[in-house]
Design a protein around this motif. Structure first.
Motif, PDB file in Angstrom:
ATOM      1  N   CYS A  77       0.821  -1.214   0.000  1.00 16.66           N
ATOM      2  CA  CYS A  77       0.000   0.000   0.000  1.00 16.66           C
ATOM      3  C   CYS A  77       0.854   1.263   0.000  1.00 16.66           C
ATOM      4  CB  CYS A  77      -0.874   0.006   1.254  1.00 16.66           C
ATOM      5  SG  CYS A  77       0.116   0.230   2.749  1.00 16.66           S
ATOM      6  N   THR A 123      -3.022  -5.397  -0.053  1.00 16.42           N
ATOM      7  CA  THR A 123      -2.346  -5.426  -1.353  1.00 16.42           C
ATOM      8  C   THR A 123      -1.334  -6.558  -1.512  1.00 16.42           C
ATOM      9  OG1 THR A 123      -0.774  -3.853  -0.438  1.00 16.42           O
ATOM     10  CG2 THR A 123      -2.578  -2.944  -1.748  1.00 16.42           C
ATOM     11  N   SER A 128     -12.882  -8.766  -2.021  1.00 18.31           N
ATOM     12  CA  SER A 128     -11.813  -8.299  -2.911  1.00 18.31           C
ATOM     13  C   SER A 128     -10.754  -9.400  -2.911  1.00 18.31           C
ATOM     14  CB  SER A 128     -11.224  -6.985  -2.377  1.00 18.31           C
ATOM     15  OG  SER A 128     -10.011  -6.717  -3.047  1.00 18.31           O
ATOM     16  N   ALA A 173     -11.466  -3.524  -4.999  1.00 17.43           N
ATOM     17  CA  ALA A 173     -12.667  -2.777  -4.608  1.00 17.43           C
ATOM     18  C   ALA A 173     -12.279  -1.344  -4.234  1.00 17.43           C
ATOM     19  CB  ALA A 173     -13.311  -3.451  -3.398  1.00 17.43           C
ATOM     20  N   HIS A 176      -7.057  -8.366   7.234  1.00 11.46           N
ATOM     21  CA  HIS A 176      -5.720  -8.786   7.668  1.00 11.46           C
ATOM     22  C   HIS A 176      -5.144  -7.780   8.669  1.00 11.46           C
ATOM     23  CE1 HIS A 176      -4.873  -5.603   4.908  1.00 11.46           C
ATOM     24  NE2 HIS A 176      -3.577  -5.741   4.976  1.00 11.46           N
ATOM     25  N   SER A 190      -6.243  -0.064   6.305  1.00 13.72           N
ATOM     26  CA  SER A 190      -7.549  -0.721   6.269  1.00 13.72           C
ATOM     27  C   SER A 190      -8.289  -0.565   7.600  1.00 13.72           C
ATOM     28  CB  SER A 190      -7.382  -2.210   5.961  1.00 13.72           C
ATOM     29  OG  SER A 190      -6.880  -2.379   4.663  1.00 13.72           O
ATOM     30  N   GLU A 250      -9.732   2.870   7.754  1.00 13.92           N
ATOM     31  CA  GLU A 250     -10.836   3.037   6.812  1.00 13.92           C
ATOM     32  C   GLU A 250     -12.095   2.404   7.423  1.00 13.92           C
ATOM     33  OE1 GLU A 250      -9.119   1.384   3.244  1.00 13.92           O
ATOM     34  OE2 GLU A 250      -7.600   2.943   3.216  1.00 13.92           O
TER      35      GLU A 250
HETATM   36  N1  UDP Z   1      -7.309  -1.496  -1.074  1.00 13.98           N
HETATM   37  C1  UDP Z   1      -8.320  -1.098  -1.936  1.00 13.98           C
HETATM   38  N2  UDP Z   1      -9.004  -2.064  -2.592  1.00 13.98           N
HETATM   39  C2  UDP Z   1      -8.778  -3.392  -2.440  1.00 13.98           C
HETATM   40  C3  UDP Z   1      -7.742  -3.791  -1.541  1.00 13.98           C
HETATM   41  C4  UDP Z   1      -7.040  -2.813  -0.874  1.00 13.98           C
HETATM   42  O1  UDP Z   1      -8.587   0.101  -2.111  1.00 13.98           O
HETATM   43  O2  UDP Z   1      -9.468  -4.188  -3.075  1.00 13.98           O
HETATM   44  C5  UDP Z   1      -6.558  -0.438  -0.367  1.00 13.98           C
HETATM   45  C6  UDP Z   1      -7.117  -0.215   1.023  1.00 13.98           C
HETATM   46  O3  UDP Z   1      -8.198   0.682   0.970  1.00 13.98           O
HETATM   47  C7  UDP Z   1      -5.916   0.319   1.783  1.00 13.98           C
HETATM   48  C8  UDP Z   1      -4.727  -0.324   1.068  1.00 13.98           C
HETATM   49  O4  UDP Z   1      -5.217  -0.839  -0.167  1.00 13.98           O
HETATM   50  O5  UDP Z   1      -5.848   1.732   1.696  1.00 13.98           O
HETATM   51  C9  UDP Z   1      -4.134  -1.460   1.869  1.00 13.98           C
HETATM   52  O6  UDP Z   1      -3.367  -0.916   2.880  1.00 13.98           O
HETATM   53  P1  UDP Z   1      -3.180  -1.609   4.285  1.00 13.98           P
HETATM   54  O7  UDP Z   1      -2.244  -0.768   5.081  1.00 13.98           O
HETATM   55  O8  UDP Z   1      -4.482  -1.855   4.916  1.00 13.98           O
HETATM   56  O9  UDP Z   1      -2.608  -3.048   3.939  1.00 13.98           O
HETATM   57  P2  UDP Z   1      -1.327  -3.574   3.126  1.00 13.98           P
HETATM   58  O10 UDP Z   1      -1.736  -3.700   1.722  1.00 13.98           O
HETATM   59  O11 UDP Z   1      -0.208  -2.593   3.336  1.00 13.98           O
HETATM   60  O12 UDP Z   1      -1.051  -4.901   3.760  1.00 13.98           O
END
Ligand code: UDP
Length: 477
Positions: free
Chosen positions: A20, A304, A330, A357, A374, A379, A382
């Protein structure tokens, strides 16, 4: 800031192009560029990550923020090993200082020889420190994970030593196992300022394993160097609201750096603007949610990069099917193969699966009642801002620490029974969070209170507003 103070200032923004990480940095650069229209910003990132950002971030770059591609470090003709995501990270990091130097030269040339005056980079790019020193410019690294994760890295030597002692002085192995029959994985980190809610078992692997961790890995070495270099920054920028962290943690972190600036969550706008019209959502998630009952849907995403083992995907799918809960998942394309035979056909009416998503919007939709997550730091927040309680299945990095905060400190979610998805455990968790019982009600009350705190912290009297101005001054003068 006066309109003219930013003239001749040029900020090089260096992205860590994995997970991310690029989103919060781009959002920060974009906010700064909008607030300082006379300052030039050059956003340097790999072509692959830049393409993904432009397809998913929804950020409209201000006129003074230009994006540039830098080399990804993968030698020409080299085929990346499937199932080894670290290889790409390692190749990138090996080449990164040189790739970014070339990228900066390109940005300087394209802006009519406007010299760089500040480097704003992802804190994982530890060489940004020497680069800024060599160029005699200001340096402001952004730390994307949680503040308590930074603290754990700062105290990693002490933590490792304490843990090794608790393990009987022996060598520390793998996931919390220890030589001898002592297993202190459940002990709290009382000796570390601000981390007393955490257990040894919540810490990222590289911290528990200390110098025994794979030292040939440039990524592991990089993570260990963060603490060495950050005190040299003019300011460390945090993807967080200070008000959400304990005073002990905040004060301790303050004492470690020249300055530490909490600019708020960078993947979110708080308070959230109204959702975009559903028909404008090309993924189809929002129109699908419009058809569901309020707080009835389970949204599932592991961010991600993280993935659970195949049998857990199957157990989760079985639990969703058995519970009849409407779901929006997702799920990256390559994981669909782990779903039980016939699952997609049987649940066509019950659920929707998408490869990506618009998560922040999804979590703010009134139909979503629980987020199976996770526990990535972005996340989690959000979800808080969307007032959606969580079922947590932490996987890597700071996930377990975030999960600990969600369940034990903020009390706005539950971790899955036994720490892994099983059909039975997951059905129980869904009932608990979505049901009308006391536990679910209490979580929803708590999350509303926490959201209020976030909205206040994001307001004009919050620390983020003041710290953002300080950062703006730093980069514009
Ligand atoms: N995200 C998204 N759509 C998806 C999956 C992830 O927009 O289908 C975005 C989510 O909103 C968040 C980021 O990807 O802003 C994931 O960041 P996070 O720190 O939660 O997890 P990481 O990917 O670093 O493990």
């Amino acid at each position: 800031m006066s309109q003219s103070s930013g003239k001749n200032q040029h900020v090089a923004v260096l992205a860590f192009p994995f997970g991310c990480h690029p989103w919060p940095l781009l959002n920060l650069a974009s906010r700064l560029a909008s607030a300082a229209p006379d300052v030039s910003f050059s956003f340097l990132n790999t072509a692959k990550s830049n393409q993904k950002l432009s397809a998913t971030s929804g950020v409209h770059l201000p006129h003074n923020l230009k994006s540039y591609d830098v080399a990804d470090g993968v030698p020409e003709g080299h085929v990346l090993t499937p199932g080894n995501p670290l290889e790409e990270v390692e190749l990138f990091l090996e080449a990164a200082p040189e790739s970014f130097r070339k990228g900066i030269d390109m940005a300087v040339a394209e802006t009519g020889q406007q010299k760089i005056t500040c480097i704003l980079n992802d804190a994982f790019l530890v060489f940004g420190c020497d680069m800024a020193a060599d160029m005699h410019v200001k340096w402001a690294p952004l730390y994307v994970p949680a503040p308590y994760d930074l603290s754990a890295h700062i105290y990693s030597a002490l933590i490792h030593e304490t843990y090794a002692k608790a393990c009987g002085g022996g060598e520390v192995h793998g996931n919390g196992g220890a030589v001898g029959d002592l297993n202190p994985i459940d002990k709290t980190l009382d000796a570390i300022p601000g981390l007393s809610a955490m257990r040894f078992g919540d810490l990222p692997q590289e911290i528990l394993q200390g110098n025994h961790s794979n030292s040939s890995s440039i990524f592991a070495r990089t993570l260990r160097r963060i603490w060495e270099v950050l005190p040299r920054a003019n300011a460390v920028v945090m993807n967080s609201f200070q008000e959400l962290n304990s005073t002990i943690l905040t004060d301790d972190l303050k004492s470690k750096f020249q300055d530490i600036l909490y600019v708020g969550f960078l993947t979110l706008i708080v308070p959230t603007p109204p959702l975009p019209p559903s028909h404008s959502d090309a993924t189809g998630c929002l129109p699908w949610l419009d058809e569901q009952k309020p707080t009835s849907v389970a949204y599932i995403s592991f961010g991600t990069v993280a993935a659970v083992p195949p049998h857990e995907f199957a157990a989760l799918a079985e639990a969703l099917e058995a519970s009849c809960v409407p779901f929006l998942w997702s799920l990256r394309e390559n994981f669909k193969a782990f779903l039980p035979n016939g699952f997609l056909e049987r649940t066509r009416k019950q659920g929707k699966i998408v490869p990506w998503a618009p998560q922040a919007h999804v979590l703010s939709h009134k139909a979503v009642g629980v987020y199976v997550t996770h526990c990535g730091y972005n996340s989690v927040f959000e979800s808080i801002v969307g007032e959606v309680p969580m079922i947590c299945r932490p996987i890597l990095g700071d996930n377990k620490m975030n999960g600990r905060m969600v369940e034990d400190v903020w009390e706005i979610g539950v971790r899955v029974e036994g720490g892994v998805f099983t059909k039975k455990g997951m059905v129980k968790s869904l009932e608990l969070v979505l049901g009308h019982g006391q536990h679910g009600r209490r979580m929803r009350e708590k999350i509303r209170d926490l959201k209020e705190l976030v909205v206040k912290a994001a307001g004009p009297d919050g620390i983020a507003s003041k710290d953002f101005k300080t950062l703006l001054e730093l980069i514009s003068q």
